[in-house]
Design a protein around this motif. Structure first.
Motif, PDB file in Angstrom:
ATOM      1  N   LEU A 277       0.803  -1.026   0.052  1.00 39.30           N
ATOM      2  CA  LEU A 277       0.002   0.019  -0.119  1.00 39.30           C
ATOM      3  C   LEU A 277       0.808   1.312   0.025  1.00 39.30           C
ATOM      4  N   SER A 278       1.876   1.360   0.821  1.00 36.87           N
ATOM      5  CA  SER A 278       2.672   2.585   0.833  1.00 36.87           C
ATOM      6  C   SER A 278       3.230   2.742  -0.661  1.00 36.87           C
ATOM      7  N   ARG A 279       3.605   1.610  -1.405  1.00 41.70           N
ATOM      8  CA  ARG A 279       4.367   2.282  -2.538  1.00 41.70           C
ATOM      9  C   ARG A 279       3.060   2.252  -3.716  1.00 41.70           C
ATOM     10  N   GLU A 280       2.048   2.002  -3.549  1.00 39.37           N
ATOM     11  CA  GLU A 280       0.795   2.248  -4.401  1.00 39.37           C
ATOM     12  C   GLU A 280       0.240   3.825  -4.130  1.00 39.37           C
ATOM     13  N   ILE A 281       0.192   3.687  -2.813  1.00 42.94           N
ATOM     14  CA  ILE A 281      -0.352   5.284  -2.450  1.00 42.94           C
ATOM     15  C   ILE A 281       0.778   6.468  -2.846  1.00 42.94           C
ATOM     16  N   ALA A 282       1.832   6.076  -2.615  1.00 45.33           N
ATOM     17  CA  ALA A 282       3.017   7.197  -3.005  1.00 45.33           C
ATOM     18  C   ALA A 282       2.842   7.299  -4.542  1.00 45.33           C
ATOM     19  N   GLY A 283       2.013   6.801  -5.470  1.00 46.47           N
ATOM     20  CA  GLY A 283       2.334   7.150  -6.791  1.00 46.47           C
ATOM     21  C   GLY A 283       1.132   8.366  -7.003  1.00 46.47           C
ATOM     22  N   VAL A 284       0.283   8.592  -5.887  1.00 52.15           N
ATOM     23  CA  VAL A 284      -0.631   9.864  -5.953  1.00 52.15           C
ATOM     24  C   VAL A 284      -0.480  10.601  -4.794  1.00 52.15           C
ATOM     25  N   ALA A 285      -0.037  10.081  -3.601  1.00 54.83           N
ATOM     26  CA  ALA A 285       0.166  11.054  -2.473  1.00 54.83           C
ATOM     27  C   ALA A 285       1.124  12.028  -2.667  1.00 54.83           C
ATOM     28  N   LYS A 286       1.264  12.961  -1.610  1.00 54.79           N
ATOM     29  CA  LYS A 286       2.261  14.009  -1.528  1.00 54.79           C
ATOM     30  C   LYS A 286       3.430  13.445  -0.860  1.00 54.79           C
ATOM     31  N   GLU A 287       3.177  12.810   0.395  1.00 53.09           N
ATOM     32  CA  GLU A 287       4.056  11.886   1.382  1.00 53.09           C
ATOM     33  C   GLU A 287       3.268  10.755   1.981  1.00 53.09           C
ATOM     34  N   VAL A 288       4.366   9.695   1.803  1.00 56.16           N
ATOM     35  CA  VAL A 288       4.014   8.764   2.709  1.00 56.16           C
ATOM     36  C   VAL A 288       5.024   8.235   3.690  1.00 56.16           C
ATOM     37  N   HIS A 289       4.542   8.120   4.957  1.00 55.74           N
ATOM     38  CA  HIS A 289       5.439   7.902   6.102  1.00 55.74           C
ATOM     39  C   HIS A 289       5.132   6.631   6.562  1.00 55.74           C
ATOM     40  N   VAL A 290       6.000   5.572   6.786  1.00 56.87           N
ATOM     41  CA  VAL A 290       5.669   4.280   7.342  1.00 56.87           C
ATOM     42  C   VAL A 290       6.406   4.100   8.497  1.00 56.87           C
ATOM     43  N   THR A 291       5.773   3.742   9.434  1.00 55.35           N
ATOM     44  CA  THR A 291       6.235   3.624  11.050  1.00 55.35           C
ATOM     45  C   THR A 291       6.139   2.083  11.248  1.00 55.35           C
ATOM     46  N   LEU A 292       7.164   1.712  12.063  1.00 51.45           N
ATOM     47  CA  LEU A 292       7.378   0.445  12.543  1.00 51.45           C
ATOM     48  C   LEU A 292       7.828   0.307  13.779  1.00 51.45           C
ATOM     49  N   ARG A 293       7.315  -0.503  14.494  1.00 53.03           N
ATOM     50  CA  ARG A 293       7.480  -0.785  16.002  1.00 53.03           C
ATOM     51  C   ARG A 293       8.748  -1.726  16.296  1.00 53.03           C
ATOM     52  N   SER A 294       9.161  -2.454  15.027  1.00 55.25           N
ATOM     53  CA  SER A 294      10.420  -3.120  15.274  1.00 55.25           C
ATOM     54  C   SER A 294      11.676  -2.647  14.887  1.00 55.25           C
ATOM     55  N   VAL A 295      12.104  -1.151  14.636  1.00 54.04           N
ATOM     56  CA  VAL A 295      13.142  -0.528  14.340  1.00 54.04           C
ATOM     57  C   VAL A 295      13.310   0.211  15.404  1.00 54.04           C
ATOM     58  N   ALA A 296      14.721   0.573  15.530  1.00 55.02           N
ATOM     59  CA  ALA A 296      15.348   1.463  16.584  1.00 55.02           C
ATOM     60  C   ALA A 296      14.772   2.895  16.579  1.00 55.02           C
ATOM     61  N   ASP A 297      14.496   3.546  17.855  1.00 55.31           N
ATOM     62  CA  ASP A 297      13.716   4.741  17.895  1.00 55.31           C
ATOM     63  C   ASP A 297      14.501   6.054  17.147  1.00 55.31           C
ATOM     64  N   GLU A 298      15.550   5.794  16.733  1.00 61.62           N
ATOM     65  CA  GLU A 298      16.141   6.862  16.103  1.00 61.62           C
ATOM     66  C   GLU A 298      16.047   6.828  14.510  1.00 61.62           C
ATOM     67  N   THR A 299      15.301   5.653  14.052  1.00 62.16           N
ATOM     68  CA  THR A 299      15.090   5.575  12.488  1.00 62.16           C
ATOM     69  C   THR A 299      14.566   6.417  11.738  1.00 62.16           C
ATOM     70  N   TYR A 300      15.220   6.957  10.651  1.00 63.91           N
ATOM     71  CA  TYR A 300      14.357   7.974   9.856  1.00 63.91           C
ATOM     72  C   TYR A 300      15.338   7.620   8.359  1.00 63.91           C
ATOM     73  N   GLN A 301      14.610   7.013   7.504  1.00 66.30           N
ATOM     74  CA  GLN A 301      15.141   7.112   6.449  1.00 66.30           C
ATOM     75  C   GLN A 301      14.310   7.027   5.020  1.00 66.30           C
ATOM     76  N   GLU A 302      14.927   7.540   3.987  1.00 70.39           N
ATOM     77  CA  GLU A 302      14.126   7.780   2.701  1.00 70.39           C
ATOM     78  C   GLU A 302      14.272   6.359   1.936  1.00 70.39           C
ATOM     79  N   GLN A 303      13.253   5.942   1.339  1.00 69.44           N
ATOM     80  CA  GLN A 303      12.921   4.628   1.035  1.00 69.44           C
ATOM     81  C   GLN A 303      13.710   4.653  -0.352  1.00 69.44           C
ATOM     82  N   PRO A 304      14.645   3.611  -0.646  1.00 71.07           N
ATOM     83  CA  PRO A 304      15.434   3.560  -2.210  1.00 71.07           C
ATOM     84  C   PRO A 304      14.321   3.689  -3.087  1.00 71.07           C
TER      85      PRO A 304
END
Length: 516
Positions: A277-304
């Motif tokens: 869904l994140s990839r499909e919505i990114a085709g029309v949305a301004k921004e898409v932010h995906v949040t995960l419980r399983s990553v470190a608190d400092e995580t912030y990265q743009e998806q390749p």
């Protein structure tokens, strides 16, 4: 096998469900540690008296999705008298696409009109079809231009495969369509007899409408629950969300990206649906932010490969000004939050007087995820495990159930089964595995499958299937955008799979299983 002039590797499949020439172009998800995946503890002694052999039981199967269909087939192979209850008007269960969505986008209202499909229009399998199919009814591409021949087909092809299966084994003739089970429980003082009360829609086929219900109540020897677990959504708990002014929805109610034009969307979860869904919505949305419980608190990265998808740690809080604060300190003013957070096990029809409960998404107590010890073998569940290859697992579970009900396979005593269950729960607790992950098999799914096969006297999961599953998982991690169309490093495994498929005809009786 032959090699064509354009370099394709081909295998001819004569006498299989699809008599075609299959050409293979020469062009592991996150899981728990092994100990958490119901690694079968040492099988306890078979001291309980064995049921009379070759006996036919009157069995109710609830649900006509993949689990219910294979359950009905294997129960009938053992000579049981089977009735399948299906609330929809066709087989397929979760694989029946419905473009409609529920009026409550979070699906929290208990009185809402329930839509049982969670499929989105663009969904394709994340497993190769060779891996995905039943062991003795291969999911082979049909030589038909109307069918999807891709190795990772769309949802419609999976539904057609299940319809082919139902037709091949005459399952539809024993399915009561448009019939919902509203109560299933043991007859008073007799756990070997079960009352099943159902209501059937009364339809006017001319006007294509329904009006009212016929209610029926019957007695069965056993009940097999195959109602799936993709209908009752789980919702993330977010501090401050009650005052946040934006929209919320669960992925259960997502179908297409229309409606997200120029919006800022936040998706919660690491599931396959969140990825797609994140990839499909990114085709029309301004921004898409995906949040995960399983990553470190400092995580912030743009998806390749994307300039408008960012990966964050979990949400810290939501606020009345429309802002959402992440644990990494970032603040985003968002229009919508989409919960891709999974589902709850839900059996509103089941009445066991508290013997079987659902607590923090653990269905308990269950011996090997199937039998409640006190009610075994008269009540069983098919398809509870997740992060698995589902269809072969359903198949092995139902062979076990069918063999036990007919007396060909003996269970341990209720006391021994309960001890096994308690030992498993203690193992999870010692490993700091939360209750809601009780049925997550992950890396030990094949060990579980092979344990089931050993109980039935059947061959276990094929080595090529395990290796192909691992190869697809690795390819998804390395090439997430293209792995479905460019999985090109498993040619030998494909050849192995189709050589294996030759052992089966469309009416294979799995004679290699002693429970058959």
């Amino acid at each position: 096998m032959k090699v064509t002039t354009d370099g394709h590797v081909c295998v001819r499949m004569d006498g299989d469900p699809a008599d075609v020439i299959i050409c293979k172009l020469s062009t592991k998800p996150n899981s728990l540690p092994l100990v958490t995946a119901t690694t079968p503890t040492k099988h306890l002694s078979m001291s309980s008296p064995q049921l009379p052999t070759n006996i036919s039981r009157h069995v109710a199967v609830i649900g006509a999705g993949a689990a219910g269909l294979v359950a009905a087939r294997d129960l009938r192979r053992k000579g049981h008298d089977v009735v399948v209850f299906e609330r929809d008007n066709q087989v397929g269960g979760t694989w029946v696409y419905n473009p409609r969505v529920e009026p409550d986008p979070l699906s929290l209202d208990p009185n809402r009109r329930i839509i049982h499909s969670s499929l989105y229009r663009s969904l394709r399998t994340n497993l190769p079809r060779e891996v995905m199919g039943f062991k003795d009814y291969p999911f082979i591409a049909k030589n038909d231009k109307k069918r999807d021949q891709r190795r990772f087909p769309g949802h419609q092809e999976v539904l057609l495969y299940l319809q082919d299966f139902a037709s091949e084994f005459g399952i539809e003739e024993i399915v009561r369509f448009d019939t919902e089970v509203v109560h299933a429980g043991p007859v008073k003082d007799d756990i070997g007899k079960w009352t099943v009360r159902s209501k059937r829609k009364i339809r006017d086929d001319v006007r294509e409408v329904s009006f009212g219900f016929d209610v029926d109540e019957e007695i069965y020897d056993a009940v097999v629950i195959c109602n799936g677990h993709y209908t009752e959504p789980r919702i993330a708990q977010i501090p401050g969300i009650s005052s946040w002014p934006g929209k919320q929805m669960h992925s259960h109610n997502y179908r297409t990206p229309e409606g997200f034009q120029d919006q800022v969307a936040i998706l919660i979860g690491s599931s396959a649906s969140s990825f797609d869904l994140s990839r499909e919505i990114a085709g029309v949305a301004k921004e898409v932010h995906v949040t995960l419980r399983s990553v470190a608190d400092e995580t912030y990265q743009e998806q390749p490969g994307f300039d408008n998808i960012w990966l964050h740690s979990m949400i810290e809080s939501a606020h009345a000004d429309g802002s959402v604060v992440f644990r990494n300190g970032r603040v985003v003013v968002a229009d919508i939050i989409i919960h891709c957070t999974g589902y709850k096990y839900h059996f509103p029809f089941l009445d066991t007087n508290g013997i079987v409960t659902v607590d923090e998404n653990r269905v308990a107590p269950l011996y090997k995820h199937v039998f409640p010890p006190v009610l075994a073998p008269w009540l069983s569940f098919v398809g509870l495990p997740w992060k698995v290859v589902p269809f072969p697992l359903f198949e092995l579970q139902t062979k076990w159930i069918a063999g036990v009900l007919s007396g060909h396979i003996a269970l341990p005593t209720p006391e021994e089964m309960m001890e096994d269950v308690k030992a498993f729960y203690l193992t999870l607790e010692a490993s700091n595995i939360p209750k809601y992950r009780t049925h997550n098999l992950g890396v030990s799914q094949f060990e579980y499958d092979n344990w089931l096969a050993s109980q039935c006297g059947c061959p276990g999961i094929e080595e090529w299937r395990e290796q192909m599953y691992d190869a697809a998982g690795k390819s998804k991690l390395l090439r997430p955008e293209i792995y479905r169309d460019e999985l090109d490093d498993d040619d030998d495994l494909v050849l192995e799979a189709y050589a294996d498929f030759k052992k089966y005809t469309s009416k294979s009786q799995s004679s290699s299983c002693f429970s058959q």
